[in-house]
Design a protein around this motif. Structure first.
Motif, PDB file in Angstrom:
ATOM      1  N   GLU A 102       0.805  -1.219   0.000  1.00 51.55           N
ATOM      2  CA  GLU A 102       0.000   0.000   0.000  1.00 51.55           C
ATOM      3  C   GLU A 102       0.839   1.271   0.000  1.00 51.55           C
ATOM      4  O   GLU A 102       0.432   2.291  -0.566  1.00 51.55           O
ATOM      5  CB  GLU A 102      -0.937   0.028   1.219  1.00 51.55           C
ATOM      6  N   GLU A 103       2.012   1.230   0.646  1.00 50.91           N
ATOM      7  CA  GLU A 103       2.796   2.461   0.777  1.00 50.91           C
ATOM      8  C   GLU A 103       3.186   3.040  -0.579  1.00 50.91           C
ATOM      9  O   GLU A 103       3.178   4.265  -0.762  1.00 50.91           O
ATOM     10  CB  GLU A 103       4.047   2.231   1.629  1.00 50.91           C
ATOM     11  N   ARG A 109       8.030  -2.762  10.337  1.00 48.33           N
ATOM     12  CA  ARG A 109       8.126  -2.189   8.999  1.00 48.33           C
ATOM     13  C   ARG A 109       8.432  -0.686   9.020  1.00 48.33           C
ATOM     14  O   ARG A 109       8.555  -0.072   7.955  1.00 48.33           O
ATOM     15  CB  ARG A 109       6.827  -2.441   8.218  1.00 48.33           C
ATOM     16  N   PHE A 110       8.575  -0.092  10.188  1.00 56.07           N
ATOM     17  CA  PHE A 110       8.817   1.350  10.266  1.00 56.07           C
ATOM     18  C   PHE A 110      10.046   1.754   9.462  1.00 56.07           C
ATOM     19  O   PHE A 110      10.001   2.680   8.650  1.00 56.07           O
ATOM     20  CB  PHE A 110       8.999   1.792  11.729  1.00 56.07           C
ATOM     21  N   ARG A 111      11.174   1.062   9.705  1.00 54.98           N
ATOM     22  CA  ARG A 111      12.426   1.454   9.049  1.00 54.98           C
ATOM     23  C   ARG A 111      12.361   1.193   7.541  1.00 54.98           C
ATOM     24  O   ARG A 111      12.898   1.971   6.746  1.00 54.98           O
ATOM     25  CB  ARG A 111      13.609   0.696   9.662  1.00 54.98           C
ATOM     26  N   VAL A 112      11.731   0.096   7.160  1.00 53.13           N
ATOM     27  CA  VAL A 112      11.606  -0.228   5.736  1.00 53.13           C
ATOM     28  C   VAL A 112      10.832   0.862   5.011  1.00 53.13           C
ATOM     29  O   VAL A 112      11.216   1.323   3.927  1.00 53.13           O
ATOM     30  CB  VAL A 112      10.901  -1.593   5.556  1.00 53.13           C
ATOM     31  N   VAL A 113       9.728   1.289   5.603  1.00 56.64           N
ATOM     32  CA  VAL A 113       8.895   2.326   4.987  1.00 56.64           C
ATOM     33  C   VAL A 113       9.646   3.656   4.944  1.00 56.64           C
ATOM     34  O   VAL A 113       9.620   4.369   3.928  1.00 56.64           O
ATOM     35  CB  VAL A 113       7.561   2.459   5.741  1.00 56.64           C
ATOM     36  N   ARG A 139      12.399   7.910   1.708  1.00 53.19           N
ATOM     37  CA  ARG A 139      13.605   8.691   1.413  1.00 53.19           C
ATOM     38  C   ARG A 139      14.175   8.357   0.041  1.00 53.19           C
ATOM     39  O   ARG A 139      14.645   9.245  -0.680  1.00 53.19           O
ATOM     40  CB  ARG A 139      14.661   8.459   2.498  1.00 53.19           C
ATOM     41  N   SER A 140      14.114   7.069  -0.332  1.00 46.99           N
ATOM     42  CA  SER A 140      14.682   6.661  -1.621  1.00 46.99           C
ATOM     43  C   SER A 140      13.925   7.255  -2.796  1.00 46.99           C
ATOM     44  O   SER A 140      14.480   7.376  -3.896  1.00 46.99           O
ATOM     45  CB  SER A 140      14.696   5.129  -1.727  1.00 46.99           C
ATOM     46  N   GLN A 172       7.891  16.987   3.333  1.00 44.78           N
ATOM     47  CA  GLN A 172       6.789  16.555   2.468  1.00 44.78           C
ATOM     48  C   GLN A 172       6.073  15.328   3.021  1.00 44.78           C
ATOM     49  O   GLN A 172       4.889  15.126   2.749  1.00 44.78           O
ATOM     50  CB  GLN A 172       7.331  16.239   1.067  1.00 44.78           C
ATOM     51  N   VAL A 173       6.800  14.487   3.767  1.00 40.06           N
ATOM     52  CA  VAL A 173       6.243  13.261   4.340  1.00 40.06           C
ATOM     53  C   VAL A 173       6.762  13.120   5.765  1.00 40.06           C
ATOM     54  O   VAL A 173       7.937  13.382   6.033  1.00 40.06           O
ATOM     55  CB  VAL A 173       6.639  12.011   3.520  1.00 40.06           C
ATOM     56  N   CYS A 174       5.879  12.692   6.667  1.00 39.08           N
ATOM     57  CA  CYS A 174       6.295  12.324   8.024  1.00 39.08           C
ATOM     58  C   CYS A 174       5.891  10.881   8.271  1.00 39.08           C
ATOM     59  O   CYS A 174       4.702  10.539   8.170  1.00 39.08           O
ATOM     60  CB  CYS A 174       5.649  13.233   9.064  1.00 39.08           C
ATOM     61  N   VAL A 175       6.858  10.019   8.571  1.00 42.26           N
ATOM     62  CA  VAL A 175       6.586   8.623   8.912  1.00 42.26           C
ATOM     63  C   VAL A 175       6.324   8.552  10.414  1.00 42.26           C
ATOM     64  O   VAL A 175       7.193   8.901  11.224  1.00 42.26           O
ATOM     65  CB  VAL A 175       7.760   7.708   8.517  1.00 42.26           C
TER      66      VAL A 175
END
Length: 421
Positions: free
Chosen positions: A243-244, A272-276, A281-282, A301-304
């Protein structure tokens, strides 16, 4: 059938242990306290406890108002809460601390279940939503422990999955005193599974009675002031693998028209926090995280949101909420949290876990469904550009939430009756 089931459980036990070890590679809490899953833990030294089983975070959140009512109405009764997942455990500790006794529910093996019940010595068992474990249910009946399924739900998918075990489950469900179903549809499915119609009552959904955390609205307003009060903000909550990417592609579409827009992205599972975060960032987004930055700045632009149990202030700070688990066949997650805060809701095609709630919100105009990830961006952009439509949807969502409240009070009346008997 029960003997075959129990034999099968014994045969898969080594695989269950291997699964615990494998999950522990990604999430350390799976390594800890694993003997509890076989009924080995220090006995708390009390009797006559009230036992609530809530498998994970969603069920713990749903049970929160009922657990608080139990503490209020039965202050002298020890309260036991069991979960299955470490995230559920973390939520129990966050909500209740040391005021309850927490232990993992053991696997459905006769000796494990027996050890567990002997140690917590409950006078009432309350199973939240959909957890049917035959050996556990038979053990409760044998010991004279009244058993209730509260906030009971049963999806069409689960009903199909239970079909091979229907004869066994019919016998197990006859051990239950009361099934307090969320809806008429859930009640009908429990009847199809073999429950006695006399056991089943349609009570409503406890999630409508969930409290809005103190300060959530004020904290959300403070965050908006920090990153820019007029800035378009949307949240993608409880997202799953698969979904991300659709969410981030939708945000790219939003940014083309609204370059100052902010996405709050909250993965469902901590492992999955670090993966997302790496994926965000990528793709070149300027990225903040809850754990490091606390609150995103105007340049992000994005906050995880890499923290558990902190979504309500972020919902309060958002213009629109997309609720995850619905673009992939997970079945969706709780749409009531944003609805309670008058935030319009978007969902994908898969919402069978919250079938009637989602349908009600859509029917009343508080939510909208997108057929797939490719339509999330255009629909989100349309909502962010249309203040009037957002306000109408938010008001409709909040009205649905308020109209459906009261299930906990009805469940407490059933609990009182069971304990009096």
């Amino acid at each position: 059938m029960r003997y075959i089931y129990t034999l099968a459980m014994f045969l898969v036990t080594p695989l269950l242990v291997l699964r615990l070890l494998a999950r522990g590679v990604r999430s350390r809490p799976y390594h800890r306290r694993w003997p509890e899953r076989f009924g080995f833990f220090d006995a708390p030294g009390f009797s006559g406890s009230l036992w609530v089983h809530a498998v994970s975070v969603g069920e713990v959140n749903a049970a929160e108002p009922m657990i608080k009512a139990l503490r209020r109405d039965y202050p002298n009764a020890p309260l036991v809460i069991t979960t299955v997942t470490p995230t559920g455990t973390a939520r129990v500790h966050q909500l209740f601390g040391d005021s309850v006794f927490h232990v993992y529910l053991p696997y459905d093996l006769p000796y494990s279940v027996g050890r567990f019940l002997k140690k917590i010595r409950p006078r009432l068992a309350l199973i939240v939503e959909t957890e049917i474990w035959p050996n556990l249910y038979f053990a409760c009946r044998r010991r004279g422990i009244p058993l209730m399924i509260v906030n009971a739900r049963l999806s069409e998918r689960s009903l199909r999955g239970y079909k091979p075990l229907r004869a066994l489950l019919r016998s197990a469900l006859r051990c239950v005193s009361v099934i307090a179903a969320q809806s008429r549809t859930d009640a009908a499915r429990y009847r199809l599974l073999g429950a006695d119609p006399q056991q089943i009552l349609v009570i409503g959904n406890m999630k409508f009675d969930m409290p809005i955390p103190n300060g959530a609205v004020a904290e959300g307003a403070a965050m908006r002031e920090h990153w820019g009060a007029r800035r378009p903000v949307w949240i993608a909550a409880s997202t799953h693998e698969g979904e991300e990417l659709a969410v981030l592609e939708a945000h790219l579409q939003v940014l083309k028209r609204l370059p100052d827009a902010l996405l709050l992205l909250a993965p469902r599972h901590p492992e999955r926090f670090r993966v997302v975060e790496h994926a965000v960032r990528s793709l070149g987004f300027t990225t903040a995280t809850r754990s490091v930055d606390r609150v995103p700045s105007p340049s992000h632009q994005v906050c995880v949101i890499d923290a558990m149990g902190q979504l309500m202030p972020f919902f309060a700070a958002s213009d629109v909420a997309f609720v995850g688990g619905s673009l992939v066949p997970i079945g969706g997650h709780n749409v009531l949290e944003p609805a309670a805060l008058s935030v319009p809701v978007l969902v994908g095609p898969y919402t069978f876990n919250f079938e009637e709630i989602t349908a009600s919100l859509i029917h009343q105009g508080g939510a909208a469904r997108v057929p797939g990830g490719d339509r999330l961006g255009p629909e989100m952009l349309q909502l962010l550009l249309d203040t009037g439509r957002r306000e109408r949807m938010g008001q409709a969502a909040q009205q649905v939430f308020e109209r459906e409240r009261g299930a906990v009070q009805r469940i407490m009346q059933l609990i009182d009756a069971q304990l009096q008997e």
